[in-house]
Design an enzyme around this catalytic site. Structure first.
Site, PDB file in Angstrom:
ATOM      1  NE  ARG A  91      65.016  28.312 -50.405  1.00 33.22           N
ATOM      2  CZ  ARG A  91      65.584  29.427 -51.037  1.00 33.22           C
ATOM      3  NH1 ARG A  91      65.379  30.474 -50.541  1.00 33.22           N
ATOM      4  NH2 ARG A  91      66.401  28.672 -51.992  1.00 33.22           N
ATOM      5  CD  GLU A 145      58.802  32.487 -51.620  1.00 27.25           C
ATOM      6  OE1 GLU A 145      59.166  32.380 -52.820  1.00 27.25           O
ATOM      7  OE2 GLU A 145      59.567  32.684 -50.774  1.00 27.25           O
ATOM      8  CG  HIS A 152      62.155  34.668 -53.083  1.00 27.66           C
ATOM      9  ND1 HIS A 152      61.886  33.354 -52.833  1.00 27.66           N
ATOM     10  CD2 HIS A 152      63.684  34.697 -52.921  1.00 27.66           C
ATOM     11  CE1 HIS A 152      63.099  32.805 -52.504  1.00 27.66           C
ATOM     12  NE2 HIS A 152      64.022  33.255 -52.662  1.00 27.66           N
TER      13      HIS A 152
HETATM   14  C1  DGY Z   1      68.443  31.186 -53.531  1.00 23.04           C
HETATM   15  O1  DGY Z   1      69.285  31.669 -54.559  1.00 23.04           O
HETATM   16  O2  DGY Z   1      68.451  30.395 -52.783  1.00 23.04           O
HETATM   17  C2  DGY Z   1      67.475  32.478 -53.537  1.00 23.04           C
HETATM   18  O3  DGY Z   1      66.380  32.263 -52.502  1.00 23.04           O
HETATM   19  C3  DGY Z   1      67.174  33.139 -54.756  1.00 23.04           C
HETATM   20  O4  DGY Z   1      68.263  33.918 -55.285  1.00 23.04           O
END
Ligand code: DGY
Length: 328
Positions: free
Chosen positions: A247, A276, A294
């Site tokens: 993240r 983001e 991402h």
């Molecule tokens: C998640 O699933 O947490 C990712 O960041 C997106 O696939």
């Protein structure tokens, strides 16, 4: 018996949308435009289940539709399309009796593959090299041209050793003969770690001080916000690289820019960002970073599997069974 009414906040792969329409009374988002906070709030008021994605902020206000004076809340299930669920105020959901599910497991390999992609790309200057060629700047092969950093045989440090961290460890150790170190507050047994060629360290700093490449695999949220800050960049080896597929807010992006600018670390491969879809503008100007939008789980196979996992959770929930991936 009538079908549960479900609202899906973004487009999903076609075959999953088709299956959703067979099972539920579904409202899809054909425009694929992000829903506003008001639209999300209305969705929770109108549907039996809402299926958001990791980029929808399901906060207490969205879940507060049952508050006095507001439209009463109808939804009993929030089926997140994603393994990370820091986009959802889980405590607020719980307080309002809404079950939350996620999609673990099915995106492990795709995300570990992308972490390895970033690691290789930043070490071997692949982004920079591609720009160089596309810009017509390449004048031909020469012994000192665009030398990068060898990956094979180096040390990889993992902060977090869950499913994705372990999958990256296997790729790095067995594919690239790397020594793997990790820190995780709940480590696996030494035997399980050894099977992946990995060794536990008792602190994050111990990993940072020894690794040539550091890859982040923690959950997001308040506990890990700015886990990588100026002090921790200073603990990394000069010449080391940072990879992040977890993240964005796990990294203090302003401190990262400084660490890259000053040469405290050599480079970074980032798939996620603090705000983001914006990345800190200074990062866009740097040649020693590789930036992706991402894409960790973005393979067709994985995105179909994620959608089917949401669907399975919801089917179990509406059949009165325990959903396989309940997080609250
Ligand atoms: C998640 O699933 O947490 C990712 O960041 C997106 O696939």
């Amino acid at each position: 018996m009538s079908k549960p009414k479900v609202i899906v906040t973004r487009r999903w792969p076609e075959q999953v949308e088709t299956r959703l329409a067979e099972v539920f009374e579904v409202r899809l988002n054909e425009s694929d435009r992000p829903m506003s906070q008001d639209q999300l709030r209305a969705a929770f008021a109108q549907a039996d289940a809402v299926f958001p994605t990791v980029s929808d902020r399901i906060d207490a206000a969205v879940l507060g539709a049952g508050a006095p004076g507001a439209e009463p809340l109808k939804a009993r299930l929030c089926g997140n399309f994603g393994v990370g669920f820091n986009n959802i105020d889980v405590a607020a959901a719980k307080a309002r009796g809404i079950t939350v599910t996620n999609t673990p497991g099915v995106l492990t390999d795709a995300t570990a593959d992308l972490a390895m992609t970033l690691l290789l790309a930043v070490a071997r200057r692949a982004g920079e090299g591609e720009r160089h060629l596309r810009n017509g700047e390449w004048t031909g092969w020469r012994p000192t041209h665009m030398m990068g950093t060898q990956v094979t045989g180096k040390t990889l440090g993992l902060i977090g050793f869950g499913r994705i961290g372990r999958a990256l460890a296997a790729r790095a150790h067995f594919g690239f003969n790397m020594e793997v170190l990790f820190h995780d507050p709940t480590p696996p047994s030494a035997a399980d770690a050894r099977a992946l060629g990995a060794t536990a360290c008792d602190s994050i700093e111990a990993v940072l001080e020894r690794a040539d490449f550091v890859s982040l695999h923690t959950p997001g949220g308040a506990d890990t916000r700015h886990l990588m800050n100026a002090e921790r960049f200073a603990r990394m080896r000069p010449g080391a690289f940072l990879i992040n597929t977890s993240r964005g807010d796990v990294i203090d992006e302003a401190a990262l820019v400084q660490a890259l600018d000053s040469g405290t670390i050599a480079g970074a491969g980032l798939d996620v960002f603090e705000a983001e879809p914006q990345a800190t503008p200074a990062l866009l100007e740097m040649e020693n970073v590789v930036l992706l939008p991402h894409l960790g789980s973005a393979t067709l196979e994985t995105r179909v599997a994620m959608g089917m996992t949401v669907l399975k959770n919801a089917q179990a929930f509406f059949a009165g069974e325990e959903p396989p991936n309940r997080v609250a």
